[in-house]
Design an enzyme around this catalytic site. Structure first.
Site: not given
Length: 367
Positions: A189-190, A216, A309, A312
């Site tokens: 993600s991030t 994401h 973050m 997940d």
């Protein structure tokens, strides 16, 4: 790019934000949305990058929100200057769900932006717009900080005590042996676009196992990410599509707003997409991919969890571990945000915890 190791915000203090956008309406909307959260204080706003660069040393913000299209000095040039002058300042880009907006955002991330949000569109009333913006933006702020008030209110997370590092920077935290690897599934993600840009070129041209990636990102962004990664590797990188045949030496990127799964069709494996409810507030969700590959490949798929973050991927990793898969987690030092990999490590589910540059060598070591 600022790395993990959350900055501490003392009790009674707030995250200081500078809002940079040429639209008076957007500046007001962002200021009001952020101002309703007790952990955030908007200390100023600027209509372009020139003004923003003058305000940063005066206001000492913790975070800058940065629009892309602005007069005098646009977002990308402002970002370049911020990275030269204030390398550790958190920068969150404001983007649009358009081809141009997505392309510029991908470039901004490569230049060192920490994260991005997409501008509110057709959200209904002003209250709905602010609620949607606050729901997206405030968590993006908080992921980079440790708020003492949060720590005092909750139970401290289980500390991670690393095993003795090997010379390669790989921390072995279990003695489990991996099975023969038939596929690799990655959740991120991030910080993901830059992490993937570093990781994907490390796979050799003759790497045969298919690689499935959930990053994401919204629609358009994932296609442009796939195109960017394709320019960095001899493997074939594709934004996944419904019914696409799973082939050797292919990398499949989950498309924005769709969950990605792998399923059997006769003797072949194919990509399946759906728009079921988001999981962990995400679609695509890492958990969905990990569950599906656990069912199809059993323990012969390797699970990899990278910077990001939230949590997940945690439940999906539990499923992968249950079928015997080997699990690799990125370490805190090389992560932009150690949320997703940290959750896996602190749950005791990682077999090895590695620096980003060691992820592909660790995968290949277990082939």
């Amino acid at each position: 790019m600022t790395r993990a190791g959350k900055r501490k915000i003392a009790s009674g203090e707030r995250i200081r934000a500078l809002v940079v956008d040429d639209s008076v309406i957007i500046r007001r909307l962002v200021t009001h949305a952020l101002g309703e959260d007790p952990a955030v204080q908007v200390v100023g706003s600027a209509a372009n990058g020139v003004i923003a660069l003058k305000m940063i040393p005066l206001l000492n913000p913790d975070v800058v929100t940065l629009d892309i299209e602005m007069p005098e000095m646009d977002g990308l040039e402002t970002l370049r200057q911020i990275r030269k002058l204030y390398p550790d300042l958190i920068v969150i880009m404001f983007s649009t769900l358009s081809e141009r907006g997505a392309a510029i955002t991908i470039e901004a991330l490569s230049l060192g932006a920490n994260d991005y949000v997409t501008k509110v569109a057709n959200a209904g009333s002003l209250d709905q717009s602010m609620a949607k913006l606050r729901g997206e933006l405030v968590p993006k702020f908080k992921q980079f900080f440790s708020l003492e008030s949060d720590s005092a209110a909750g139970v401290a997370p289980k500390p991670f005590v690393a095993a003795r590092p090997s010379p390669l920077g790989v921390r072995a935290v279990s003695n489990r042996q991996s099975r023969a690897c038939e596929a690799v599934a990655i959740g991120v993600s991030t910080g993901g676009p830059n992490a993937l840009a570093q990781l994907v070129p490390m796979f050799p041209a003759d790497f045969r196992q298919p690689i499935f990636i959930v990053q994401h990102m919204p629609p358009i962004f994932t296609r442009l990410l796939a195109e960017r990664l394709q320019s960095l590797t001899k493997l074939r990188v594709r934004e996944a599509a419904e019914g696409m045949l799973v082939e050797e030496s292919n990398i499949y990127i989950a498309p924005g707003d769709y969950h990605m799964m792998v399923a059997r069709k006769g003797t072949a494996l194919v990509i399946k997409l759906n728009q079921a409810e988001p999981e962990n507030s995400c679609r695509p969700a890492v958990d969905v991919l990990f569950r599906s590959v656990a069912e199809v490949y059993g323990g012969s798929v390797m699970g990899v969890i990278l910077t990001g973050m939230g949590q997940d991927g945690l439940r999906g990793i539990e499923r992968l571990r249950a079928v015997g898969s080997y699990i690799v987690a990125q370490d805190e030092a090389s992560s932009v945000v150690w949320g997703m990999p940290g959750a896996v490590v602190n749950a005791g589910l990682a077999d090895s915890v590695v620096d980003l540059k060691c992820v592909v060598p660790e995968i290949r070591r277990h082939l």
